[in-house]
Write an enzyme that holds these catalytic residues in place. Structure first.
Site, PDB file in Angstrom:
ATOM      1  N   SER A  12      46.524  39.285 -17.969  1.00  0.00           N
ATOM      2  CA  SER A  12      47.051  40.444 -18.690  1.00  0.00           C
ATOM      3  C   SER A  12      47.021  41.677 -17.781  1.00  0.00           C
ATOM      4  O   SER A  12      47.591  41.627 -16.691  1.00  0.00           O
ATOM      5  CB  SER A  12      46.223  40.652 -19.965  1.00  0.00           C
ATOM      6  OG  SER A  12      46.923  41.417 -20.901  1.00  0.00           O
ATOM      7  N   ARG A  18      43.350  48.959 -32.446  1.00  0.00           N
ATOM      8  CA  ARG A  18      42.845  47.636 -32.100  1.00  0.00           C
ATOM      9  C   ARG A  18      43.381  46.564 -33.048  1.00  0.00           C
ATOM     10  O   ARG A  18      43.684  45.439 -32.628  1.00  0.00           O
ATOM     11  CB  ARG A  18      41.318  47.658 -32.140  1.00  0.00           C
ATOM     12  CG  ARG A  18      40.674  46.360 -31.700  1.00  0.00           C
ATOM     13  CD  ARG A  18      41.055  45.994 -30.289  1.00  0.00           C
ATOM     14  NE  ARG A  18      40.172  44.973 -29.735  1.00  0.00           N
ATOM     15  CZ  ARG A  18      40.207  44.569 -28.481  1.00  0.00           C
ATOM     16  NH1 ARG A  18      41.087  45.074 -27.646  1.00  0.00           N
ATOM     17  NH2 ARG A  18      39.384  43.650 -28.040  1.00  0.00           N
ATOM     18  N   ASP A  76      52.237  32.553 -26.060  1.00  0.00           N
ATOM     19  CA  ASP A  76      51.985  33.973 -25.775  1.00  0.00           C
ATOM     20  C   ASP A  76      53.288  34.736 -25.957  1.00  0.00           C
ATOM     21  O   ASP A  76      54.188  34.652 -25.134  1.00  0.00           O
ATOM     22  CB  ASP A  76      51.451  34.124 -24.348  1.00  0.00           C
ATOM     23  CG  ASP A  76      51.086  35.564 -23.998  1.00  0.00           C
ATOM     24  OD1 ASP A  76      51.370  36.483 -24.786  1.00  0.00           O
ATOM     25  OD2 ASP A  76      50.497  35.763 -22.919  1.00  0.00           O
ATOM     26  N   HIS A 120      48.444  35.140 -26.655  1.00  0.00           N
ATOM     27  CA  HIS A 120      47.991  35.850 -25.457  1.00  0.00           C
ATOM     28  C   HIS A 120      46.502  35.622 -25.201  1.00  0.00           C
ATOM     29  O   HIS A 120      46.056  35.582 -24.050  1.00  0.00           O
ATOM     30  CB  HIS A 120      48.299  37.337 -25.601  1.00  0.00           C
ATOM     31  CG  HIS A 120      48.046  38.133 -24.367  1.00  0.00           C
ATOM     32  ND1 HIS A 120      48.640  37.830 -23.155  1.00  0.00           N
ATOM     33  CD2 HIS A 120      47.243  39.203 -24.124  1.00  0.00           C
ATOM     34  CE1 HIS A 120      48.229  38.695 -22.229  1.00  0.00           C
ATOM     35  NE2 HIS A 120      47.379  39.527 -22.798  1.00  0.00           N
ATOM     36  N   ASP A 121      45.721  35.475 -26.260  1.00  0.00           N
ATOM     37  CA  ASP A 121      44.278  35.222 -26.114  1.00  0.00           C
ATOM     38  C   ASP A 121      43.974  33.950 -25.326  1.00  0.00           C
ATOM     39  O   ASP A 121      42.830  33.745 -24.911  1.00  0.00           O
ATOM     40  CB  ASP A 121      43.625  35.089 -27.499  1.00  0.00           C
ATOM     41  CG  ASP A 121      43.120  36.423 -28.025  1.00  0.00           C
ATOM     42  OD1 ASP A 121      43.013  37.377 -27.234  1.00  0.00           O
ATOM     43  OD2 ASP A 121      42.831  36.504 -29.236  1.00  0.00           O
TER      44      ASP A 121
END
Lengths: 381, 381
Positions: A159, A228, A319, A352-353
């Site tokens: 990232s 967040r 992702d 994405h994690d």
């Protein structure tokens, strides 16, 4: 665990170190402004060999920190990539000298908007200069010189860490033998900028933000938590959310309220609330701005005539925040320059994690790539 | 245009009408609460034939309204689906009697949280009962009876309008000859709930929201604008944002600020600012809650033994908010019940917004489907 053991085969206790520089000559930033003195937080694991050829640089994502592996005293959880860093692990501390560096602009030990401005004796707030990913890596280059490292065997990051890795290749190709950019992009797309902008607006709309000058007051916790929460949706995939939460309710039956009735709502609230305990709202503005400005497209990645590092580019199928097509753009750009590049799209559902949770596949990939890159000559002795 | 002409071949001047019911017997809601009296805003175009067999019901999305076609006096823009509704258009006012109904809970003429609670003489605010999509269609069923319509030839809607269309099939299958659900789902996924929840949190975190009791004060404009900005990202696609904005800046060169420097940022700010002029923050909470509760999965769509309407299900390839797999789930459910169902995935790059902009393809589809459904017997005369 006991304080100094290695209960899980990992590296045991570690400490974050601080490197301070720029006291005489401040860091010159992409904006034209200067910053100094600069503190950069970092950790190291393993031992640098005599030839200085076994150094790896690990770079973290947006809100990460220098604590990639091992345990801090009194903390129950290990570093954020512990499963990949340690004796016998993919980033093998028996073979490699591993540096994990924080970024300037953040709030995890390095100089950022929450730091004291020596000129005023008060926190910088929004008088802190806007920084770029190139500024982050420039600070890390000072750390590299300080540590006596001539060339990184590999620079690795996911990232925003991947952007820093690419920036290393662009800024200092002669000092990087190989690069592993993961779940990242050559440039932020308008959708990526848009998600960052709504996060920033969430913070700046919180009256407690006070134009960034809140350090003597209550912090803009609601705004930061909301930023967040927005971010977290983009880190997961539609499928991983379905698998983790589906439409399950926290208690049986609709309550016909605007409370968090669905588990997914409760989870987002929880993640928002934990985040404000460890991150500074102004830093969130600065690091998101840095990645929005990031753009190594149009020939900026590879300098003509410069040495070409080897690359392994990794993306994850689900992702959608940093989609695989962006990794393929990196690969296509590199191939135009006849770089030695391997591309792997990992078949993960974690969105994405995935770069933080798909350990087995990444271990295998990194181990193999590093072995090939180092030719077995990079022992510690 | 002049006030009463039909400058573009459309239907010219129209007015929103108000249907008031539930004065004696209030509307009983899914929550168990009651609501009355109820005002429902609607528009009609064309003429109902004697047999009452040519009536179409058009249902709007989250923040839409009853003004689907034609012009309101003094307003330069036509209704939101004008290009599809009018003489000779897909929803042909020479053939069909077309009703477009607003929803309860909203703020575009129908009873919602901003309406005066007759019991107190003050706006409902959060004392307004939480409503569901089934409550919306139940109110519309009262309108249908009022208009003397026995059966809709077709019920058509995109996004939340598609949920209402599916709800009509579930609640009153005998009163619906055909259904066209567009860019919608059988049930909200956790990702869809999550995006709605961050929008609601943006509103409820705005101190001007005051627990929903803001009507005598300033409105929570920043929170509502932010909710809309988040929404807008999900209505577009990665590709359509790239085509529309790419990384273009509003003025040349990075300014190194947190202002809206990228065009995409300016666009989101603009859309947020326009939205607060036409929509009520509390209504945004209510309509998003209604769609989060929406779930016709698990056998709730088709009643055993009930008549089966014909269906045409439409989705758009780049729609990641209501992805095609959700439309395919609707289709699979219908086929299990041997329903007559046509499925079309339109190859558009516009994302979820496609149902509002892909006119040509939709015109062709709707025209053909209605002709097949009506067997040519539904003339006005």
């Amino acid at each position: 665990m006991t304080d100094s053991s290695k209960p899980d085969g990992g590296i045991g206790l570690v400490e974050t170190k601080l490197f301070i520089f720029g006291e005489k000559e401040p860091l010159r930033l992409a904006s034209g402004q200067t910053l100094g003195p600069v503190t950069l937080a970092y950790e190291t694991y393993g031992v640098l060999n005599k030839a200085g050829t076994n150094a790896l640089l690990i770079l973290h994502a947006l809100t990460g920190d220098a604590h990639a592996a091992g345990y801090h005293a009194q903390e129950p959880k290990p570093g954020w990539w512990d499963v990949l860093v340690g004796p016998g692990r993919a980033f093998d501390t028996d073979k490699y000298f591993i540096v994990c560096s924080n970024v300037i602009g953040g709030c995890r030990g390095s100089t950022g908007p929450g730091s004291i401005n020596p000129a005023t004796g008060r926190p910088y707030g929004l008088s802190f200069p806007v920084i770029t990913v190139a500024d982050m890596t420039e600070a890390q280059r000072h750390l590299m010189d300080h540590l006596g490292i001539g060339q990184w065997l590999a620079v690795i990051g996911g990232s925003m860490g991947g952007m820093q890795a690419l920036q290393w290749a662009a800024s200092y190709p002669e000092r990087v033998r190989s690069v592993i950019p993961i779940a990242t992009t050559l440039k932020h797309s308008p959708q990526q900028i848009a998600f960052d902008e709504v996060g920033r607006q969430a913070i700046m709309s919180d009256p407690a933000w006070r134009g960034g000058d809140y350090y003597d007051h209550g912090r803009p916790e609601r705004g930061l938590a909301l930023a967040r929460m927005i971010g977290h949706i983009t880190y997961m995939s539609d499928q991983s959310m379905e698998e983790k939460f589906s439409r399950r309710l926290k208690t049986e039956g609709y309550k016909f309220t605007f409370d968090a009735e669905f588990e997914v709502e409760g989870y987002l609230h929880h993640r928002g609330a934990s985040f404000v305990r460890r991150f500074d709202a102004n830093s969130y503005l600065y690091v998101t701005r840095a990645i929005d400005y990031f753009d190594l497209s149009g020939g900026k990645l590879i300098k003509a005539g410069a040495p070409l590092p080897r690359f392994m580019v990794v993306s994850f199928k689900s992702d959608w925040l940093y989609p695989s097509y962006q990794s393929r753009e990196i690969v296509a750009t590199l191939r135009t320059h006849h770089a030695d590049v391997t591309y792997v799209e990992v078949n993960s559902t974690y969105g994405h994690d995935a770069f933080l949770v798909e350990h087995e596949e990444q271990s295998r990939l990194f181990r193999h790539f590093l072995a090939k890159t180092s030719d077995g000559k990079e022992g510690v002795s």
